[in-house]
Design a protein around this motif. Structure first.
Motif, PDB file in Angstrom:
ATOM      1  N   THR A 116       0.833  -1.208   0.000  1.00 52.86           N
ATOM      2  CA  THR A 116       0.000   0.000   0.000  1.00 52.86           C
ATOM      3  C   THR A 116       0.869   1.260   0.000  1.00 52.86           C
ATOM      4  N   ILE A 117       1.906   1.259   0.836  1.00 58.17           N
ATOM      5  CA  ILE A 117       2.802   2.422   0.900  1.00 58.17           C
ATOM      6  C   ILE A 117       3.474   2.643  -0.457  1.00 58.17           C
ATOM      7  N   GLY A 118       3.980   1.571  -1.051  1.00 55.16           N
ATOM      8  CA  GLY A 118       4.609   1.693  -2.366  1.00 55.16           C
ATOM      9  C   GLY A 118       3.632   2.172  -3.420  1.00 55.16           C
ATOM     10  N   GLY A 119       2.416   1.616  -3.406  1.00 52.60           N
ATOM     11  CA  GLY A 119       1.406   2.014  -4.383  1.00 52.60           C
ATOM     12  C   GLY A 119       0.985   3.460  -4.235  1.00 52.60           C
ATOM     13  N   LEU A 120       0.776   3.912  -2.987  1.00 53.65           N
ATOM     14  CA  LEU A 120       0.368   5.304  -2.751  1.00 53.65           C
ATOM     15  C   LEU A 120       1.494   6.270  -3.107  1.00 53.65           C
ATOM     16  N   PHE A 121       2.733   5.888  -2.786  1.00 57.79           N
ATOM     17  CA  PHE A 121       3.874   6.752  -3.135  1.00 57.79           C
ATOM     18  C   PHE A 121       3.949   6.947  -4.644  1.00 57.79           C
ATOM     19  N   SER A 122       3.810   5.850  -5.389  1.00 53.12           N
ATOM     20  CA  SER A 122       3.906   5.965  -6.853  1.00 53.12           C
ATOM     21  C   SER A 122       2.722   6.724  -7.430  1.00 53.12           C
ATOM     22  N   ALA A 123       1.559   6.606  -6.777  1.00 58.16           N
ATOM     23  CA  ALA A 123       0.387   7.358  -7.232  1.00 58.16           C
ATOM     24  C   ALA A 123       0.616   8.858  -7.062  1.00 58.16           C
ATOM     25  N   LEU A 124       1.207   9.241  -5.933  1.00 59.42           N
ATOM     26  CA  LEU A 124       1.512  10.660  -5.705  1.00 59.42           C
ATOM     27  C   LEU A 124       2.570  11.151  -6.684  1.00 59.42           C
ATOM     28  N   ALA A 125       3.579  10.303  -6.948  1.00 58.59           N
ATOM     29  CA  ALA A 125       4.600  10.668  -7.937  1.00 58.59           C
ATOM     30  C   ALA A 125       3.972  10.852  -9.309  1.00 58.59           C
ATOM     31  N   LEU A 126       3.027   9.978  -9.637  1.00 65.27           N
ATOM     32  CA  LEU A 126       2.312  10.077 -10.914  1.00 65.27           C
ATOM     33  C   LEU A 126       1.570  11.403 -11.022  1.00 65.27           C
ATOM     34  N   MET A 127       0.925  11.815  -9.940  1.00 71.76           N
ATOM     35  CA  MET A 127       0.141  13.049  -9.952  1.00 71.76           C
ATOM     36  C   MET A 127       1.023  14.292 -10.025  1.00 71.76           C
ATOM     37  N   ASN A 250      11.046   0.333   9.743  1.00 70.85           N
ATOM     38  CA  ASN A 250      11.285   0.139   8.314  1.00 70.85           C
ATOM     39  C   ASN A 250      10.913   1.353   7.471  1.00 70.85           C
ATOM     40  N   LYS A 251      10.694   2.498   8.108  1.00 70.51           N
ATOM     41  CA  LYS A 251      10.187   3.660   7.353  1.00 70.51           C
ATOM     42  C   LYS A 251      11.163   4.107   6.268  1.00 70.51           C
ATOM     43  N   VAL A 252      12.455   4.132   6.575  1.00 69.04           N
ATOM     44  CA  VAL A 252      13.443   4.528   5.567  1.00 69.04           C
ATOM     45  C   VAL A 252      13.518   3.475   4.459  1.00 69.04           C
ATOM     46  N   ASN A 253      13.488   2.219   4.853  1.00 69.58           N
ATOM     47  CA  ASN A 253      13.509   1.105   3.911  1.00 69.58           C
ATOM     48  C   ASN A 253      12.311   1.163   2.967  1.00 69.58           C
ATOM     49  N   LEU A 254      11.135   1.429   3.523  1.00 69.55           N
ATOM     50  CA  LEU A 254       9.914   1.501   2.714  1.00 69.55           C
ATOM     51  C   LEU A 254       9.965   2.672   1.740  1.00 69.55           C
ATOM     52  N   LEU A 255      10.454   3.812   2.207  1.00 67.97           N
ATOM     53  CA  LEU A 255      10.546   4.985   1.336  1.00 67.97           C
ATOM     54  C   LEU A 255      11.563   4.752   0.222  1.00 67.97           C
ATOM     55  N   ARG A 256      12.728   4.236   0.581  1.00 68.63           N
ATOM     56  CA  ARG A 256      13.771   3.981  -0.419  1.00 68.63           C
ATOM     57  C   ARG A 256      13.287   2.985  -1.472  1.00 68.63           C
ATOM     58  N   SER A 257      12.654   1.921  -1.023  1.00 65.45           N
ATOM     59  CA  SER A 257      12.177   0.889  -1.947  1.00 65.45           C
ATOM     60  C   SER A 257      11.049   1.411  -2.827  1.00 65.45           C
ATOM     61  N   SER A 258      10.202   2.285  -2.279  1.00 65.15           N
ATOM     62  CA  SER A 258       9.123   2.881  -3.073  1.00 65.15           C
ATOM     63  C   SER A 258       9.689   3.773  -4.173  1.00 65.15           C
ATOM     64  N   PHE A 277      14.104  -6.976  -6.793  1.00 70.56           N
ATOM     65  CA  PHE A 277      15.444  -7.478  -6.496  1.00 70.56           C
ATOM     66  C   PHE A 277      16.412  -6.338  -6.173  1.00 70.56           C
ATOM     67  N   ILE A 278      16.310  -5.230  -6.919  1.00 70.08           N
ATOM     68  CA  ILE A 278      17.187  -4.095  -6.642  1.00 70.08           C
ATOM     69  C   ILE A 278      16.907  -3.534  -5.249  1.00 70.08           C
ATOM     70  N   ALA A 279      15.633  -3.379  -4.905  1.00 72.22           N
ATOM     71  CA  ALA A 279      15.257  -2.851  -3.587  1.00 72.22           C
ATOM     72  C   ALA A 279      15.711  -3.791  -2.469  1.00 72.22           C
ATOM     73  N   THR A 304      10.937  -5.697  -0.832  1.00 72.67           N
ATOM     74  CA  THR A 304      10.441  -6.270  -2.089  1.00 72.67           C
ATOM     75  C   THR A 304       9.003  -5.861  -2.372  1.00 72.67           C
ATOM     76  N   GLU A 305       8.165  -5.844  -1.341  1.00 75.59           N
ATOM     77  CA  GLU A 305       6.733  -5.593  -1.572  1.00 75.59           C
ATOM     78  C   GLU A 305       6.429  -4.129  -1.831  1.00 75.59           C
ATOM     79  N   SER A 306       7.122  -3.221  -1.153  1.00 77.81           N
ATOM     80  CA  SER A 306       6.885  -1.797  -1.444  1.00 77.81           C
ATOM     81  C   SER A 306       7.402  -1.453  -2.837  1.00 77.81           C
ATOM     82  N   ALA A 307       8.506  -2.082  -3.249  1.00 77.41           N
ATOM     83  CA  ALA A 307       9.068  -1.790  -4.572  1.00 77.41           C
ATOM     84  C   ALA A 307       8.174  -2.309  -5.684  1.00 77.41           C
TER      85      ALA A 307
END
Length: 506
Positions: A116-127, A250-258, A277-279, A304-307
């Protein structure tokens, strides 16, 4: 612009759009969790039903399937080591191990939240920055794609648990297997041994299913024959979910991977597998406890899941701004948009801004529905591991056979699945890590075809990879990643030797 945002939001939260997005997300999770049923297949089946729907309603349903499908693949990967989709390949490095430790509920809940965090981050980046990000992606040519694929292969040095040499050998085997079929540039037939079914190469999904699922069934069978009691897997603490502290840690990890997932998603033809794999590798490099990776570590699963879910929003950037699909799923969505009479590209933002913003908000809503459905079903999903193994393993094999066959309606794919199952079993027994071979299979076509196209562009002058700034920077990053992983591995071995020495002295 504010008026367009309000109109887009109104379109996205209209009752019909909400229902369509909800049903699409639920359908996507089901398609993602069942091997062989992918988000691509779900959207392809849905498009004929959207002819008479409003654009935002139709696209909301497609986005729901996309988001749910990427997330759903991790469910069976975590519970029964059978990835529902190829996008969940990296999940296998931590998910099944957590289930074996009785932490399936924690693994599933972290997967849901991270996705969810990864998806929402990318949605905001898209906007916010879609046109600007699309310009960066547009500057990528064959040298840049080759460099990016090499960067992906450099991850092998970080995901080779135990022995970097064995990991590199496994990756080389994957590169060799990927050459089977028709040469992507010259059209020559290679390594098919006269078998017509191999002309199209090795089907990735059957290979993936066999490699990780069938091999585990063989391991279970060996344990049964050895007299081990496998009435059911551990499940005593399967209902426990991830804590707020573990998410904060894991907040930094989640942000970096997103960020990684969003960027990789923007680049056409890369996809969630590479991003994951990169994340994962970056999370391992940055971790204070890298030795725990591969043993069922929450930090690796969060990466892996946020990425992989961040790829969903990233892949829409080139689709909407340039009309270039970011992956296979968005290629199907391109057809869905054109069915609605909409032409993706810069004019879409000026001619139909209410539809564009409606799509943006639908992506956010789809991720929220994914969170609600995923967290609501964590305990239900976790109960799957309490099914006796004598019942569960035949079900897993049946799903593997059906999933492998359904991709191309081919009996040969079932044979591929069985062969890779045996190969995976033999590699496990001899201590060779499985993920490097899988990563090489994913990246080999990208490496080979773009290297040869780049050489054609430059009249066989290899300096083209160094004279183009983006490819040069990416290759330097790849070298830096390998060096860092080698140093980390040496440090880990020194610490392990020191710990063993202190233990002997004590």
């Amino acid at each position: 612009m504010f008026e367009h945002i309000i109109l887009g939001l109104g379109n996205a939260v209209a009752p019909a759009a909400i229902v369509a997005t909800f049903l699409g997300t639920a359908m996507g999770i089901a398609f993602g969790a069942l091997p062989g049923l992918t988000a691509t297949m779900g959207i392809a089946l849905l498009i004929p039903m959207t002819f008479d729907l409003a654009p935002v309603v139709a696209f909301g349903a497609m986005l729901g399937i996309y988001v749910g499908g990427v997330y759903g693949g991790a469910i069976t990967a975590i519970l029964v080591s059978t990835p529902g989709t190829a996008m969940a390949a990296a999940t296998l490095m931590e998910g099944p191990q957590m289930t074996a430790k009785g932490e399936s509920g924690k693994a599933l809940s972290m997967t849901t939240i991270a996705s969810t965090i990864g998806g929402l981050f990318s949605a905001l980046a898209l906007m916010l920055v879609a046109p600007q990000l699309a310009k960066i992606a547009l500057s990528f040519g064959p040298p840049e794609y080759f460099a990016l694929a090499v960067f992906g292969l450099s991850v092998v040095s970080g995901i080779s648990s135990g022995s970097m040499l064995k990991g590199c050998l496994a990756a080389l085997l994957g590169l060799l297997l990927a050459t089977i079929g028709v040469d992507p540039v010259s059209g020559d037939i290679r390594n098919t041994f006269g078998i017509p079914a191999l002309l199209t190469g090795i089907s990735f999904v059957p290979a993936l299913i066999g490699f990780f699922a069938v091999s585990q069934v063989i391991v279970r069978l060996e344990e049964i024959l050895g007299g081990k009691d496998l009435s059911q897997m551990k499940g005593a603490v399967a209902s426990a979910i991830v804590s707020a502290k573990e998410i904060r840690d894991n907040k930094v990890n989640l942000l970096r991977s997103s960020i990684i997932g969003t960027f990789v998603g923007i680049i056409p033809a890369c996809g969630a597998g590479i991003a994951s794999f990169i994340a994962y590798n970056k999370a391992k490099q940055a971790s204070k406890t890298p030795e725990k990776f591969g043993t069922g570590h929450l930090e690796g699963l969060a990466a892996t899941e946020s990425a992989n879910n961040a790829v969903t929003g990233g892949a829409l950037v080139p689709l909407l701004t340039l009309g270039i699909p970011g992956d296979v799923v968005t290629a199907i969505m391109l057809g869905g948009l054109m069915v609605q009479g909409l032409t993706p590209g810069p004019l879409l933002f000026t001619d139909h801004p209410d539809v564009v913003y409606g799509i943006f908000f639908s992506l956010i809503i789809a991720n929220i529905f994914m969170l609600i459905l995923g967290m609501g079903a964590v305990k239900l999903f976790a109960k799957l591991i309490q099914i006796p193994q004598g019942i569960l393993m035949p079900i897993v094999i049946a799903l593997c056979v059906v999933g492998s066959y359904s991709i191309n309606n081919s009996e040969f794919d079932v044979i591929i699945m069985a062969c890779f199952g045996v190969l995976g079993y033999l590699m496990e027994k001899t201590g060779f890590p499985l993920p490097p071979l899988l990563l090489a299979l994913i990246l080999s076509p990208l490496v080979e075809s773009n290297f040869r196209r780049a050489m054609l562009m430059s009249s066989n002058d290899a300096t083209i990879f160094l004279t183009r700034p983006i490819s040069c920077i990416i290759l330097l990053l790849a070298i830096g990643m390998v060096v860092q992983n080698i140093l980390n591995e040496r440090k880990r071995k020194r610490n392990l030797a020191l710990a063993n020495k202190n233990k002997r002295i004590a």
